[in-house]
Design a protein around this motif. Structure first.
Motif, PDB file in Angstrom:
ATOM      1  N   TYR A  22     -55.175 -24.310  91.703  1.00 22.04           N
ATOM      2  CA  TYR A  22     -55.417 -24.812  90.344  1.00 22.04           C
ATOM      3  C   TYR A  22     -56.649 -24.198  89.698  1.00 22.04           C
ATOM      4  CZ  TYR A  22     -56.422 -27.968  86.476  1.00 22.04           C
ATOM      5  OH  TYR A  22     -56.691 -28.472  85.240  1.00 22.04           O
ATOM      6  N   ALA A  23     -57.746 -24.140  90.435  1.00 25.33           N
ATOM      7  CA  ALA A  23     -59.026 -23.739  89.850  1.00 25.33           C
ATOM      8  C   ALA A  23     -58.981 -22.333  89.267  1.00 25.33           C
ATOM      9  CB  ALA A  23     -60.133 -23.851  90.889  1.00 25.33           C
ATOM     10  N   GLU A  24     -58.319 -21.413  89.969  1.00 24.28           N
ATOM     11  CA  GLU A  24     -58.300 -20.015  89.540  1.00 24.28           C
ATOM     12  C   GLU A  24     -57.099 -19.665  88.664  1.00 24.28           C
ATOM     13  OE1 GLU A  24     -60.863 -18.087  90.218  1.00 24.28           O
ATOM     14  OE2 GLU A  24     -61.781 -19.748  91.336  1.00 24.28           O
ATOM     15  N   LEU A  25     -56.214 -20.614  88.457  1.00 23.23           N
ATOM     16  CA  LEU A  25     -54.977 -20.335  87.744  1.00 23.23           C
ATOM     17  C   LEU A  25     -55.227 -20.121  86.256  1.00 23.23           C
ATOM     18  CD1 LEU A  25     -51.887 -20.187  88.169  1.00 23.23           C
ATOM     19  CD2 LEU A  25     -51.792 -22.590  87.529  1.00 23.23           C
ATOM     20  N   THR A  26     -54.582 -19.100  85.701  1.00 29.53           N
ATOM     21  CA  THR A  26     -54.673 -18.822  84.271  1.00 29.53           C
ATOM     22  C   THR A  26     -53.273 -18.864  83.659  1.00 29.53           C
ATOM     23  OG1 THR A  26     -54.372 -16.428  84.499  1.00 29.53           O
ATOM     24  CG2 THR A  26     -56.630 -17.292  84.699  1.00 29.53           C
ATOM     25  N   LEU A  27     -53.217 -18.970  82.347  1.00 32.94           N
ATOM     26  CA  LEU A  27     -51.929 -18.937  81.684  1.00 32.94           C
ATOM     27  C   LEU A  27     -51.245 -17.585  81.882  1.00 32.94           C
ATOM     28  CD1 LEU A  27     -52.615 -20.842  78.333  1.00 32.94           C
ATOM     29  CD2 LEU A  27     -51.539 -21.690  80.414  1.00 32.94           C
ATOM     30  N   GLN A  28     -52.033 -16.519  82.042  1.00 32.50           N
ATOM     31  CA  GLN A  28     -51.445 -15.213  82.307  1.00 32.50           C
ATOM     32  C   GLN A  28     -50.742 -15.205  83.661  1.00 32.50           C
ATOM     33  OE1 GLN A  28     -51.256 -12.433  80.166  1.00 32.50           O
ATOM     34  NE2 GLN A  28     -49.725 -12.004  81.752  1.00 32.50           N
ATOM     35  N   ASP A  29     -51.339 -15.875  84.651  1.00 36.25           N
ATOM     36  CA  ASP A  29     -50.694 -15.975  85.968  1.00 36.25           C
ATOM     37  C   ASP A  29     -49.329 -16.645  85.838  1.00 36.25           C
ATOM     38  OD1 ASP A  29     -52.880 -14.856  87.340  1.00 36.25           O
ATOM     39  OD2 ASP A  29     -53.861 -16.821  87.507  1.00 36.25           O
ATOM     40  N   ILE A  30     -49.270 -17.683  85.013  1.00 39.69           N
ATOM     41  CA  ILE A  30     -48.010 -18.396  84.811  1.00 39.69           C
ATOM     42  C   ILE A  30     -47.020 -17.508  84.068  1.00 39.69           C
ATOM     43  CG2 ILE A  30     -46.939 -20.380  83.674  1.00 39.69           C
ATOM     44  CD1 ILE A  30     -49.620 -21.870  84.186  1.00 39.69           C
ATOM     45  N   ALA A  31     -47.495 -16.811  83.043  1.00 36.78           N
ATOM     46  CA  ALA A  31     -46.627 -15.908  82.291  1.00 36.78           C
ATOM     47  C   ALA A  31     -46.034 -14.837  83.209  1.00 36.78           C
ATOM     48  CB  ALA A  31     -47.410 -15.252  81.158  1.00 36.78           C
ATOM     49  N   ASP A  32     -46.835 -14.374  84.170  1.00 41.56           N
ATOM     50  CA  ASP A  32     -46.361 -13.345  85.102  1.00 41.56           C
ATOM     51  C   ASP A  32     -45.208 -13.835  85.977  1.00 41.56           C
ATOM     52  OD1 ASP A  32     -48.267 -11.610  84.139  1.00 41.56           O
ATOM     53  OD2 ASP A  32     -49.689 -11.952  85.786  1.00 41.56           O
TER      54      ASP A  32
END
Length: 198
Positions: A22-32
């Motif tokens: 959770y802490a390092e997660l970004t919306l870009q990671d999700i988009a990927d």
């Protein structure tokens, strides 16, 4: 947002969460993890916290389906089956990465009202399910008549939640935690000890 779009984003959130925490997660990671762009995810969710509030609601639906889908020929049998499901490890339980990520999300509860509200729904649902099973078991004389359903459901809810935290935090055996919770049922709820199976 249509259901297909929502499910794609939320499924992608699950995969990204397992990879990054959770802490390092970004919306870009999700988009990927989806066919959506970061900008399109931003269109639906202003912040990562908004997305995770929706993600928890998504998980809540799956969780309630899983719990209510547990059956048993009697309240006693259903309670034991429910413990089997909720305290599963290995191939039958959540991945370690997901357990760890969920612990990170739970830690956000005191600081984020939306996340805390969703987590409370999980807690209250589990308590009510356990309470209903225990109450039915007392009425059918499968559980000790002197058992207080409120206290027993509260205790089991805390035990189950704590078991998952302990599994992640100190890598304690979920099988051992399962045995501990089952022992409580055998020693404190049942009129007579149940046969222990491993």
């Amino acid at each position: 947002m249509d259901d297909d779009t929502a499910n794609e984003i939320l499924d992608g959130t699950y995969r990204a969460l397992c990879k990054h925490g959770y802490a390092e997660l970004t919306l870009q990671d999700i988009a990927d993890e989806t066919d959506k762009s970061k900008a399109s995810i931003h269109y639906y969710y202003d912040t990562k916290e908004d997305l995770f509030t929706a993600f928890l609601e998504f998980l809540y639906g799956r969780y309630t389906d899983k719990v209510t889908g547990v059956t048993g020929a009697s309240p006693q049998a259903r309670l034991l089956s429910l413990l089997d499901v909720l305290l599963a490890d290995g191939e039958d339980g959540p991945d370690t990465e997901f357990r760890t990520a969920m612990l990170e999300i739970r830690a956000q509860g005191p600081y984020n009202d939306g996340i805390q509200e969703q987590l409370t729904k999980f807690d209250e649902f589990l308590y009510e399910e356990l309470h209903s099973i225990i109450e039915a078991g007392i009425e059918r004389e499968e559980f000790n008549e002197h058992v207080d359903p409120d206290l027993a459901a509260e205790f089991l809810t805390t035990m189950i939640s704590g078991a998952h935290t302990r599994r992640v935090a100190v890598d304690y055996s979920m099988d051992r935690l399962h045995e501990t919770v089952r022992a409580y049922v055998e020693q404190h709820l049942s009129p007579e000890p149940l046969e222990v199976t491993h």
